[in-house]
Design a protein around this motif. Structure first.
Motif, PDB file in Angstrom:
ATOM      1  N   ALA A 154       1.193   7.033  12.983  1.00  0.00           N
ATOM      2  CA  ALA A 154       2.642   7.126  12.754  1.00  0.00           C
ATOM      3  C   ALA A 154       3.060   8.437  12.091  1.00  0.00           C
ATOM      4  O   ALA A 154       4.232   8.619  11.752  1.00  0.00           O
ATOM      5  CB  ALA A 154       3.096   5.948  11.887  1.00  0.00           C
ATOM      6  N   ASN A 155       2.107   9.357  11.884  1.00  0.00           N
ATOM      7  CA  ASN A 155       2.365  10.682  11.290  1.00  0.00           C
ATOM      8  C   ASN A 155       3.053  10.612   9.922  1.00  0.00           C
ATOM      9  O   ASN A 155       4.039  11.296   9.676  1.00  0.00           O
ATOM     10  CB  ASN A 155       3.220  11.550  12.241  1.00  0.00           C
ATOM     11  CG  ASN A 155       2.532  11.785  13.564  1.00  0.00           C
ATOM     12  OD1 ASN A 155       1.310  11.870  13.624  1.00  0.00           O
ATOM     13  ND2 ASN A 155       3.306  11.866  14.635  1.00  0.00           N
ATOM     14  N   THR A 156       2.536   9.784   9.039  1.00  0.00           N
ATOM     15  CA  THR A 156       3.072   9.725   7.675  1.00  0.00           C
ATOM     16  C   THR A 156       2.331  10.740   6.806  1.00  0.00           C
ATOM     17  O   THR A 156       1.212  11.128   7.114  1.00  0.00           O
ATOM     18  CB  THR A 156       2.895   8.304   7.073  1.00  0.00           C
ATOM     19  OG1 THR A 156       1.521   7.941   7.174  1.00  0.00           O
ATOM     20  CG2 THR A 156       3.749   7.297   7.793  1.00  0.00           C
ATOM     21  N   LYS A 157       2.980  11.142   5.702  1.00  0.00           N
ATOM     22  CA  LYS A 157       2.372  12.173   4.840  1.00  0.00           C
ATOM     23  C   LYS A 157       1.410  11.580   3.816  1.00  0.00           C
ATOM     24  O   LYS A 157       0.586  12.296   3.257  1.00  0.00           O
ATOM     25  CB  LYS A 157       3.473  12.948   4.118  1.00  0.00           C
ATOM     26  CG  LYS A 157       4.276  13.810   5.067  1.00  0.00           C
ATOM     27  CD  LYS A 157       5.099  14.814   4.317  1.00  0.00           C
ATOM     28  CE  LYS A 157       5.743  15.810   5.264  1.00  0.00           C
ATOM     29  NZ  LYS A 157       6.545  16.801   4.552  1.00  0.00           N
ATOM     30  N   GLY A 158       1.525  10.286   3.544  1.00  0.00           N
ATOM     31  CA  GLY A 158       0.629   9.654   2.580  1.00  0.00           C
ATOM     32  C   GLY A 158       0.845   8.159   2.521  1.00  0.00           C
ATOM     33  O   GLY A 158       1.923   7.658   2.857  1.00  0.00           O
ATOM     34  N   ILE A 159      -0.188   7.432   2.119  1.00  0.00           N
ATOM     35  CA  ILE A 159      -0.091   5.971   1.995  1.00  0.00           C
ATOM     36  C   ILE A 159      -0.972   5.493   0.850  1.00  0.00           C
ATOM     37  O   ILE A 159      -2.053   6.043   0.621  1.00  0.00           O
ATOM     38  CB  ILE A 159      -0.493   5.256   3.314  1.00  0.00           C
ATOM     39  CG1 ILE A 159      -0.479   3.739   3.123  1.00  0.00           C
ATOM     40  CG2 ILE A 159      -1.846   5.717   3.816  1.00  0.00           C
ATOM     41  CD1 ILE A 159      -0.678   2.905   4.340  1.00  0.00           C
ATOM     42  N   GLN A 160      -0.473   4.502   0.126  1.00  0.00           N
ATOM     43  CA  GLN A 160      -1.277   3.849  -0.909  1.00  0.00           C
ATOM     44  C   GLN A 160      -1.196   2.341  -0.689  1.00  0.00           C
ATOM     45  O   GLN A 160      -0.104   1.790  -0.506  1.00  0.00           O
ATOM     46  CB  GLN A 160      -0.759   4.208  -2.302  1.00  0.00           C
ATOM     47  CG  GLN A 160      -1.591   3.604  -3.424  1.00  0.00           C
ATOM     48  CD  GLN A 160      -1.150   4.084  -4.792  1.00  0.00           C
ATOM     49  OE1 GLN A 160      -0.732   5.226  -4.951  1.00  0.00           O
ATOM     50  NE2 GLN A 160      -1.222   3.219  -5.774  1.00  0.00           N
ATOM     51  N   VAL A 161      -2.354   1.696  -0.665  1.00  0.00           N
ATOM     52  CA  VAL A 161      -2.429   0.236  -0.458  1.00  0.00           C
ATOM     53  C   VAL A 161      -3.130  -0.381  -1.661  1.00  0.00           C
ATOM     54  O   VAL A 161      -4.180   0.111  -2.083  1.00  0.00           O
ATOM     55  CB  VAL A 161      -3.213  -0.112   0.834  1.00  0.00           C
ATOM     56  CG1 VAL A 161      -3.275  -1.610   1.038  1.00  0.00           C
ATOM     57  CG2 VAL A 161      -2.597   0.566   2.048  1.00  0.00           C
ATOM     58  N   GLN A 162      -2.535  -1.433  -2.208  1.00  0.00           N
ATOM     59  CA  GLN A 162      -3.156  -2.150  -3.336  1.00  0.00           C
ATOM     60  C   GLN A 162      -3.202  -3.642  -3.032  1.00  0.00           C
ATOM     61  O   GLN A 162      -2.214  -4.214  -2.584  1.00  0.00           O
ATOM     62  CB  GLN A 162      -2.372  -1.904  -4.621  1.00  0.00           C
ATOM     63  CG  GLN A 162      -2.959  -2.618  -5.836  1.00  0.00           C
ATOM     64  CD  GLN A 162      -2.157  -2.344  -7.094  1.00  0.00           C
ATOM     65  OE1 GLN A 162      -1.931  -1.189  -7.443  1.00  0.00           O
ATOM     66  NE2 GLN A 162      -1.721  -3.394  -7.773  1.00  0.00           N
ATOM     67  N   ILE A 163      -4.362  -4.251  -3.244  1.00  0.00           N
ATOM     68  CA  ILE A 163      -4.510  -5.706  -3.081  1.00  0.00           C
ATOM     69  C   ILE A 163      -5.017  -6.265  -4.399  1.00  0.00           C
ATOM     70  O   ILE A 163      -5.959  -5.723  -4.991  1.00  0.00           O
ATOM     71  CB  ILE A 163      -5.500  -6.047  -1.940  1.00  0.00           C
ATOM     72  CG1 ILE A 163      -5.043  -5.419  -0.612  1.00  0.00           C
ATOM     73  CG2 ILE A 163      -5.632  -7.556  -1.774  1.00  0.00           C
ATOM     74  CD1 ILE A 163      -5.978  -5.642   0.549  1.00  0.00           C
ATOM     75  N   SER A 164      -4.393  -7.334  -4.874  1.00  0.00           N
ATOM     76  CA  SER A 164      -4.820  -7.929  -6.142  1.00  0.00           C
ATOM     77  C   SER A 164      -4.954  -9.439  -6.013  1.00  0.00           C
ATOM     78  O   SER A 164      -4.276 -10.065  -5.198  1.00  0.00           O
ATOM     79  CB  SER A 164      -3.838  -7.571  -7.253  1.00  0.00           C
ATOM     80  OG  SER A 164      -2.531  -7.888  -6.873  1.00  0.00           O
ATOM     81  N   GLY A 165      -5.837 -10.009  -6.806  1.00  0.00           N
ATOM     82  CA  GLY A 165      -6.094 -11.453  -6.781  1.00  0.00           C
ATOM     83  C   GLY A 165      -7.591 -11.712  -6.769  1.00  0.00           C
ATOM     84  O   GLY A 165      -8.389 -10.850  -7.128  1.00  0.00           O
ATOM     85  N   ARG A 166      -7.987 -12.900  -6.316  1.00  0.00           N
ATOM     86  CA  ARG A 166      -9.416 -13.249  -6.238  1.00  0.00           C
ATOM     87  C   ARG A 166     -10.004 -12.671  -4.951  1.00  0.00           C
ATOM     88  O   ARG A 166     -10.170 -13.367  -3.962  1.00  0.00           O
ATOM     89  CB  ARG A 166      -9.591 -14.766  -6.283  1.00  0.00           C
ATOM     90  CG  ARG A 166      -9.314 -15.388  -7.649  1.00  0.00           C
ATOM     91  CD  ARG A 166      -9.629 -16.866  -7.641  1.00  0.00           C
ATOM     92  NE  ARG A 166     -11.025 -17.103  -7.286  1.00  0.00           N
ATOM     93  CZ  ARG A 166     -11.505 -18.289  -6.916  1.00  0.00           C
ATOM     94  NH1 ARG A 166     -10.708 -19.333  -6.831  1.00  0.00           N
ATOM     95  NH2 ARG A 166     -12.781 -18.439  -6.611  1.00  0.00           N
ATOM     96  N   LEU A 167     -10.309 -11.389  -4.997  1.00  0.00           N
ATOM     97  CA  LEU A 167     -10.775 -10.685  -3.805  1.00  0.00           C
ATOM     98  C   LEU A 167     -12.169 -11.157  -3.408  1.00  0.00           C
ATOM     99  O   LEU A 167     -13.067 -11.246  -4.247  1.00  0.00           O
ATOM    100  CB  LEU A 167     -10.789  -9.174  -4.061  1.00  0.00           C
ATOM    101  CG  LEU A 167      -9.433  -8.573  -4.459  1.00  0.00           C
ATOM    102  CD1 LEU A 167      -9.595  -7.128  -4.844  1.00  0.00           C
ATOM    103  CD2 LEU A 167      -8.420  -8.710  -3.348  1.00  0.00           C
ATOM    104  N   ASP A 168     -12.338 -11.451  -2.121  1.00  0.00           N
ATOM    105  CA  ASP A 168     -13.598 -11.958  -1.559  1.00  0.00           C
ATOM    106  C   ASP A 168     -14.099 -13.214  -2.285  1.00  0.00           C
ATOM    107  O   ASP A 168     -15.305 -13.475  -2.345  1.00  0.00           O
ATOM    108  CB  ASP A 168     -14.687 -10.865  -1.589  1.00  0.00           C
ATOM    109  CG  ASP A 168     -14.401  -9.772  -0.568  1.00  0.00           C
ATOM    110  OD1 ASP A 168     -13.624 -10.040   0.363  1.00  0.00           O
ATOM    111  OD2 ASP A 168     -14.945  -8.662  -0.701  1.00  0.00           O
ATOM    112  N   GLY A 169     -13.177 -13.969  -2.890  1.00  0.00           N
ATOM    113  CA  GLY A 169     -13.538 -15.245  -3.524  1.00  0.00           C
ATOM    114  C   GLY A 169     -14.182 -15.120  -4.895  1.00  0.00           C
ATOM    115  O   GLY A 169     -14.742 -16.086  -5.413  1.00  0.00           O
TER     116      GLY A 169
END
Length: 218
Positions: free
Chosen positions: A155-170
């Protein structure tokens, strides 16, 4: 400061505009606000029931509502409108009738139009739905985040930040993990940043997904 408040509200009037356009007296403001939320929920529920997408991505980037004296204009920005319209060409009329029945709009007509987004994976809401689908299918959260970043590169974006929180992978202890690609200047007001906060229910509990996408700088 940019990390402590909603990036969209922080930039209102500069790079971001309101998703609802209407005027109300102070005593009627709360009713109008609740009506907007009900309209958005009604559209989301209808799309979830009638969508034909195997990945489970609804594809709604945002819903804009414009209220006039006798008309409510609803503009739905969708990444994959063909999934909704396919098979039933009169589905938009059906959606209009559903919204009208929900609110008993006797004096006001509802007018719904769908606008297709050229690069759907440049929208944080659609990207969050994609990650949520991956997490529900028990894909590793790191794989899901990396795949999401690969999709935004198209999509030709200049930057992206992704955050996931919680009981990750159980895991028993909840934590937050994030990944960034490119620049995401949260404290620069003239930077056009799109933001989304999304919750997903998994077998381990509720996980939270936050996505910041840096589109351009004015």
């Amino acid at each position: 400061m940019g990390q402590k408040i909603n990036p969209l509200g922080f930039r209102l009037g500069t790079t971001q505009g309101h998703h609802s356009l209407w005027f109300a007296q102070p005593q009627n403001y709360s009713e109008g606000l609740q009506e907007d939320q009900k309209i958005r929920n009604c559209i989301t529920n209808y799309v979830q029931k009638n969508i034909k997408n195997s990945s489970g991505v609804e594809g709604i980037a945002r819903v804009e509502i414009q209220k006039r004296i006798d008309v409510i204009l609803i503009i739905i920005y969708m990444g994959f409108p063909k999934f909704l319209i396919e098979g039933k060409p009169k589905r938009i009329e059906e959606l209009q009738m559903t919204v009208q029945k929900e609110f008993n709009c006797v004096n006001r007509k509802t007018n719904i139009s769908i606008i297709r987004i050229a690069k759907p994976y440049g929208q944080p809401k659609i990207l969050a739905e994609f990650i949520a689908g991956q997490l529900k299918n028990r894909v590793s959260f790191r794989k899901a985040m990396k795949k999401a970043i690969e999709l935004t590169e198209q999509a030709n974006t200049k930057g992206i930040q992704v955050q996931i929180s919680g009981r990750l992978d159980g895991k028993e202890i909840a934590r937050a993990e994030w990944i960034r690609e490119g620049r995401v200047p949260l404290q620069t007001i003239r930077a056009k940043i799109d933001y989304c906060c999304y919750t997903v229910r998994t077998i381990y509990g509720v996980l939270g997904i936050k996505i910041w996408i840096f589109e351009d700088e004015e």
